[in-house]
Design a protein around this motif. Sequence first.
Motif, mmCIF file in Angstrom:
data_model
loop_
_atom_site.group_PDB
_atom_site.id
_atom_site.type_symbol
_atom_site.label_atom_id
_atom_site.label_comp_id
_atom_site.label_asym_id
_atom_site.label_seq_id
_atom_site.Cartn_x
_atom_site.Cartn_y
_atom_site.Cartn_z
ATOM 1 N N LEU A 115 0.854 -1.416 -0.006
ATOM 2 C CA LEU A 115 -0.378 0.054 0.174
ATOM 3 C C LEU A 115 0.418 1.513 0.286
ATOM 4 O O LEU A 115 2.006 1.316 0.708
ATOM 5 C CB LEU A 115 -1.356 0.191 1.045
ATOM 6 C CG LEU A 115 -1.615 -0.872 1.656
ATOM 7 C CD1 LEU A 115 -1.240 -1.672 2.493
ATOM 8 C CD2 LEU A 115 -3.128 -0.422 1.945
ATOM 9 N N GLY A 116 0.517 2.794 -0.375
ATOM 10 C CA GLY A 116 1.008 3.684 -0.102
ATOM 11 C C GLY A 116 0.857 3.910 1.212
ATOM 12 O O GLY A 116 0.136 3.383 2.265
ATOM 13 N N LYS A 117 2.028 4.526 2.104
ATOM 14 C CA LYS A 117 2.108 4.678 3.355
ATOM 15 C C LYS A 117 1.143 5.918 3.586
ATOM 16 O O LYS A 117 0.412 6.021 4.528
ATOM 17 C CB LYS A 117 2.925 5.670 3.531
ATOM 18 C CG LYS A 117 3.606 6.997 2.627
ATOM 19 C CD LYS A 117 4.611 7.951 3.530
ATOM 20 C CE LYS A 117 4.736 9.226 2.788
ATOM 21 N NZ LYS A 117 5.593 10.186 4.145
ATOM 22 N N GLN A 118 0.346 7.131 2.676
ATOM 23 C CA GLN A 118 -1.022 7.162 2.733
ATOM 24 C C GLN A 118 -1.230 7.461 1.574
ATOM 25 O O GLN A 118 -1.040 7.852 0.214
ATOM 26 C CB GLN A 118 -0.314 9.091 3.374
ATOM 27 C CG GLN A 118 0.191 9.713 2.608
ATOM 28 C CD GLN A 118 0.812 10.865 3.566
ATOM 29 O OE1 GLN A 118 2.484 10.381 4.105
ATOM 30 N NE2 GLN A 118 0.750 11.899 3.408
ATOM 31 N N ALA A 119 -2.925 7.998 1.310
ATOM 32 C CA ALA A 119 -3.863 8.568 0.089
ATOM 33 C C ALA A 119 -3.497 10.549 0.113
ATOM 34 O O ALA A 119 -3.385 10.904 1.292
ATOM 35 C CB ALA A 119 -4.910 8.217 0.381
ATOM 36 N N VAL A 120 -3.172 11.256 -0.655
ATOM 37 C CA VAL A 120 -3.105 12.216 -1.071
ATOM 38 C C VAL A 120 -4.030 13.125 -0.144
ATOM 39 O O VAL A 120 -3.747 14.208 -0.358
ATOM 40 C CB VAL A 120 -1.856 12.940 -2.313
ATOM 41 C CG1 VAL A 120 -0.840 12.294 -2.625
ATOM 42 C CG2 VAL A 120 -2.583 12.679 -3.353
ATOM 43 N N GLY A 121 -5.912 12.669 -0.853
ATOM 44 C CA GLY A 121 -6.646 13.288 -0.933
ATOM 45 C C GLY A 121 -6.981 13.290 1.014
ATOM 46 O O GLY A 121 -7.147 14.757 1.140
ATOM 47 N N GLU A 122 -6.991 11.959 1.291
ATOM 48 C CA GLU A 122 -7.314 12.702 3.131
ATOM 49 C C GLU A 122 -6.095 12.655 4.166
ATOM 50 O O GLU A 122 -6.155 13.412 4.922
ATOM 51 C CB GLU A 122 -8.034 11.869 3.006
ATOM 52 C CG GLU A 122 -9.755 11.474 2.695
ATOM 53 C CD GLU A 122 -9.737 10.246 1.247
ATOM 54 O OE1 GLU A 122 -8.403 10.213 0.954
ATOM 55 O OE2 GLU A 122 -10.242 10.118 0.699
#
Length: 249
Positions: A115-122
């Motif tokens: 997975l990505g470490k985070q989503a740039v949206g939320e």
Amino acid sequence: MKVLVAVKHTIDHNVKPNIDADTGQVDLANVKKAINPFDEISLEEAVRLKERGQVTEILAVAIGAADVKDSLRHAYALGADRALHIEVDVSLQPLSVAKILKEVVNREQPSLIFLGKQAVGEDYGQTGQMLAALLGAGIGTFASAIALNDNRIEVTREVDKGTQTVSLKLPAVVTSDLRLNEPRFIKLPNLMMAKKKPIESLGAADLGVDLSPRFNMVKANEPAQRPGAIQLSSVQELVERLREAEVLV
């Protein structure tokens, strides 16, 4: 070895989101969306592992409405072997996403989950950790380098004071950071061929997962405006300004 890569279709990182003055929420209407850049890094790493002969199959999984298929086609163009769309027509919070991915992992039995470490949206940055907890699997977060060796994976993590290397037994979860790699440029023929490839679909209801939200977003605010910078003529003037501000005495 099978690798599962979770792909999120989110606000394009080049777009500046706006706050709706009436609702106090981020205005998502008619906002350009694209694959989450951290998830693209995860895909690139999975493709590199396959090119080295360490991975035999890459499964890209996206959760959401019909438009998420655009990111799954991007995953195909980058090098994914299969694409799975989990159909959901409501906004999901990290725990719900983790529960859905857990059911997909149980069905597909991958040895490695990216997975990505985070989503740039939320910017929650929680799904990978929650998924690992639900699976009872080891996790390497903020990965800047990985190395597969037999039934283990070594993950070099970005931490506050440098890096840390952890060794995890497979199956394991890895969340990708920016320095893990730089995704390759996708050629137009690959994008065209990706449009013809099949995308499997599965309803979230078929997985028997409770998607109820666990928290409410009360309000979002624009960052506070910073005062403009000024240029001082000398060090002495800087010292005087600092004394006026009672930073120096």
